[in-house]
Design a protein around this motif. Structure first.
Motif, short mmCIF file in Angstrom:
data_model
loop_
_atom_site.label_atom_id
_atom_site.label_comp_id
_atom_site.label_asym_id
_atom_site.label_seq_id
_atom_site.Cartn_x
_atom_site.Cartn_y
_atom_site.Cartn_z
N ARG A 1 0.99 -1.31 -0.09
CA ARG A 1 -0.11 -0.05 -0.05
C ARG A 1 0.80 1.13 0.14
O ARG A 1 0.64 2.27 -0.65
CB ARG A 1 -0.98 -0.03 1.26
N ARG B 1 2.23 1.78 -3.25
CA ARG B 1 1.38 2.29 -4.24
C ARG B 1 0.71 3.89 -3.91
O ARG B 1 0.38 4.58 -4.97
CB ARG B 1 0.25 1.53 -4.21
N LEU C 1 0.68 5.55 -10.68
CA LEU C 1 0.49 4.91 -12.16
C LEU C 1 -0.79 5.46 -12.65
O LEU C 1 -2.05 5.10 -12.43
CB LEU C 1 0.28 3.23 -11.72
N PHE D 1 -2.78 4.75 -16.18
CA PHE D 1 -2.99 3.71 -16.95
C PHE D 1 -3.27 4.19 -18.51
O PHE D 1 -3.73 5.45 -18.63
CB PHE D 1 -4.12 2.76 -16.77
N HIS E 1 -11.35 5.26 -18.59
CA HIS E 1 -12.36 3.96 -18.26
C HIS E 1 -12.36 3.88 -16.57
O HIS E 1 -13.30 2.85 -16.45
CB HIS E 1 -11.76 2.85 -19.17
N GLN E 2 -11.38 4.40 -15.92
CA GLN E 2 -11.82 4.25 -14.62
C GLN E 2 -12.57 5.08 -13.75
O GLN E 2 -12.80 4.98 -12.60
CB GLN E 2 -10.28 4.02 -14.00
N LEU E 3 -12.91 6.05 -14.25
CA LEU E 3 -13.72 7.21 -13.52
C LEU E 3 -15.10 6.48 -13.24
O LEU E 3 -15.70 5.66 -13.87
CB LEU E 3 -14.13 8.42 -14.38
N PHE E 4 -15.65 6.89 -11.97
CA PHE E 4 -17.00 6.33 -11.49
C PHE E 4 -17.78 7.25 -10.59
O PHE E 4 -19.02 6.78 -10.41
CB PHE E 4 -16.50 4.86 -10.74
N ASP F 1 -14.34 12.01 -7.85
CA ASP F 1 -13.35 11.07 -8.44
C ASP F 1 -12.16 11.38 -8.15
O ASP F 1 -11.45 10.43 -7.85
CB ASP F 1 -13.86 10.94 -9.91
N PHE G 1 -10.88 10.44 -4.73
CA PHE G 1 -10.89 8.87 -4.36
C PHE G 1 -9.70 8.33 -3.91
O PHE G 1 -9.43 7.94 -2.75
CB PHE G 1 -11.23 8.15 -5.46
N GLY G 2 -8.38 8.85 -4.70
CA GLY G 2 -7.13 8.49 -4.22
C GLY G 2 -6.78 9.12 -3.02
O GLY G 2 -6.31 8.22 -1.79
N ASN H 1 -8.36 7.31 -0.13
CA ASN H 1 -7.88 5.92 0.44
C ASN H 1 -6.56 6.21 1.11
O ASN H 1 -6.01 5.06 1.75
CB ASN H 1 -7.57 5.10 -1.03
N PHE I 1 -19.11 11.21 -16.89
CA PHE I 1 -19.45 10.46 -18.05
C PHE I 1 -19.97 11.47 -19.02
O PHE I 1 -20.22 11.21 -20.26
CB PHE I 1 -20.55 9.57 -17.78
N MET J 1 -2.88 12.27 -5.45
CA MET J 1 -2.22 11.38 -4.50
C MET J 1 -0.79 11.77 -3.76
O MET J 1 -0.01 11.18 -3.15
CB MET J 1 -2.22 9.86 -4.78
#
Ligand code: ATP
Ligand code: MG
Lengths: 287, 274
Positions: A79, A82, A87, A89, A94-97, A104, A107-108, A111, A142, A160
């Motif tokens: 952890r 990371r 990173l 990608f 495609h990772q947004l939510f 969004d 989020f990092g 965590n 979106f 982060m």
């Protein structure tokens, strides 16, 4: 503070009919604070390589040291790794939510265990850095355009505050201005905060402009690992593996062939222009 | 991680079984599955085992690959075995403690049930290992063709199936990618209690659904652009045709079923305990 890879091998789907060797005896050392470019044709193992850097993929054999510590050691804190190695990608949009862009990006940091105010502060800073307009902060990810999504996703990792930032083709599919914006911001961050940057790209021009060092991958192995200038000297070998040197390299080589004594190791348009001017002035004053 | 799921995956190899007509494989698999419930004696199980082993051998699918496909049903298997073991009261009592009683009949049923389940899974996954999803849907479409008469949209159903099958590996890959991306942002999919875990799936599920809808949309567009409009009057590039080996396979299969049912019924139940 460095990343060191020793004889790294990686095989996808090991032990099945779909076995595929993606990395072949990779040895690298990336010192802290460097701006490293990674280039290689499609399928040469770039994405596979960088997923090792924060422990998402575990090498089939070989060792990886982060700050001198073997990350494959029993009980290593992944952890923490990371948190320090961010990173981004390929196609990160495609990772947004979340419900909106700002959340969004939070989020990092969330965590990482930061307080909501701190998360928000960092998210705002990151979004400013990637140049997303403020009116989009509250829109659903979106509803954003491709480029705006990309910026949001990159901000998600920047928030982060990684010590090492790894980007996998962050500019694929962006317009020239968007591309320059993002790369300039990353270069600025690199200068300002002494962050190590590892940039995977298909554009020789981009790499030549920003990177201190260039790693060329071919069929899962490291082919060259040197200053961009020196690597581009091998432009014929690069062509053989489906790559090319920056356009100006070709121009300079052509000029030399036609009898003009310019240096051939320039890599950016600006440098080339200076060099040609210098030679011309020199030429005129002599004759 | 997620790629370990092998059920419904094709294993490319050159073998007799791979080359068979998909209709043959479908019918034979079905027959085999039914045959598993047609006998009750050890001799029946022996024959079924030998038959399955022979087919696996001929198919050239590595045994380790097949065993891996059993992993997802381990839980189901355990539950079945335990229920049969403790709830069947039949014959001599072998073991008794508190509310648990194991009888001879229970033990036998439990073992038989487990073997049947395992063979069921191996039998059907052997079919998907040796048949590409396209062949499979072609076969299903051809077999169900008669239902067209009673207005069942066989072609459309087959098309939906083949699309669904085609999307399984794509979605798995996508899941893997999104999962990695979120882990890189510090997401934690493993620890916490059940509610926390369910919550931690949101960053995975939302992008996955979005991407599935996007892909479905793209596919629909692409199909329309190529003037797809259902099965009526549509011909095939490679129509299915039976060859000699397919008839031979049918004959072998029928012989096996007759044999296993006959032998399995004639020999008595408890041969296996001495
Ligand atoms: N999840 C996977 N399973 C199996 N094989 C894979 C997987 N991901 C990549 N590969 C294979 O590994 C090799 C290296 O892939 P990788 O994604 O690292 O290439 P890349 O250099 O990033 O290419 P690109 O420039 O297209 O992004 C490729 O041959 C690819 O087919
Ligand atoms: Mg890649």
């Amino acid at each position: 503070m460095s990343i060191k890879l020793e004889h790294l091998n990686y095989i996808y789907s090991q032990g099945t009919a779909y076995e595929k060797k993606a990395l072949n005896d990779v040895c690298l050392e990336i010192p802290h604070g460097e701006f490293v470019g990674i280039i290689g044709h499609t399928g040469s193992g770039k994405s596979t390589l960088i997923q090792h850097l924060n422990g998402l993929l575990r090498a089939s054999s070989g060792e990886l040291y982060y700050n001198g510590e073997n990350i494959y050691r029993e009980g290593y804190d992944m952890r923490k790794l990371r948190n320090e190695v961010g990173l981004v990608f390929q196609y990160p949009e495609h990772q947004l939510f979340e419900i909106d862009a700002l959340t969004d990006v939070c989020f990092g940091p969330k965590n990482q265990g930061l307080s909501p105010e701190e998360c928000r502060e960092r998210a705002l800073e990151a979004l400013r850095l990637v140049g997303l307009k403020e009116k989009y902060y509250q829109s659903s990810p979106f509803e954003l355009s491709g480029g705006q999504k990309r910026r949001t996703a990159i901000a998600g990792v920047l928030a982060m505050r990684p010590k090492v930032l790894v980007l996998d083709e962050p500019t694929a599919g962006l317009d020239p201005k968007g591309r320059d914006d993002i790369l300039d911001q990353i270069a600025y961050l690199h200068e300002k905060s002494d962050m190590t940057v590892i940039l995977v790209s298909h554009s020789m021009e981009d790499i030549a402009r920003y990177a201190d060092r260039l790693i060329v991958m071919n069929k899962g192995a490291v082919m060259y690992n040197d200053e961009p200038k020196k690597v581009f000297e091998h432009y014929r070998e690069l062509e053989e593996v489906g790559l090319a040197a920056p356009q100006v390299t070709y121009i300079m080589h052509d000029l030399v062939k036609r009898g003009m004594s310019v240096r051939t190791d320039v890599t950016t348009v600006a440098e080339a222009a200076d060099e040609i001017m210098r030679t011309l002035v020199h030429h005129c004053t002599n004759s | 991680m997620i790629r370990d799921i092998t059920i419904g995956q094709y294993y490319p190899a050159k073998s007799m079984i791979h080359r068979l007509d998909p209709r043959v494989k479908l019918v034979c698999t079905l027959l085999y599955l039914v045959s598993l419930f047609m006998f009750r004696s050890i001799s029946g199980y022996l024959i079924a085992t030998l038959f399955l082993a022979a087919v696996i051998r001929i198919s050239r699918v590595p045994f380790s690959f097949i065993v891996r496909g059993l992993k997802p049903i381990v839980m189901l298997l355990m539950i079945t075995v335990l229920f049969n073991l403790f709830l069947t009261r039949n014959g001599e009592v072998l073991f008794h403690a508190w509310i648990f009683t194991v009888t001879e009949g229970g033990l036998v049923t439990a073992v038989y049930m487990a073997v049947r389940l395992i063979y069921l899974i191996i039998g059907s996954s052997l079919m998907t290992f040796t048949t590409t999803p396209n062949e499979l849907t072609d076969g299903i479409e051809a077999l169900l063709h008669p239902l067209n008469k009673i207005h069942v949209p066989v072609h459309e159903v087959a098309m939906m199936m083949s699309i669904a099958l085609r999307f399984i590996p794509i979605l798995l890959e996508e899941t893997d990618k999104i999962m990695k991306a979120q882990i890189a942002r510090g997401a934690d999919f493993e620890s916490g209690n059940i509610i926390q875990r369910a919550k931690s799936m949101i960053p995975l599920l939302v992008p996955l659904f979005v991407s599935a809808f996007r892909r479905a949309n793209d596919l629909a567009m692409a199909m329309e652009a190529r003037c797809y409009r259902g099965g009526e009057g549509r011909t095939k590039m490679k129509p299915l045709r039976y060859k000699c080996r397919d008839y031979a396979a049918y004959i072998v299969m029928i012989a096996y079923v007759v044999f296993v049912v006959a032998v399995g019924r004639m020999l008595p139940l408890h041969v296996w305990i001495f």
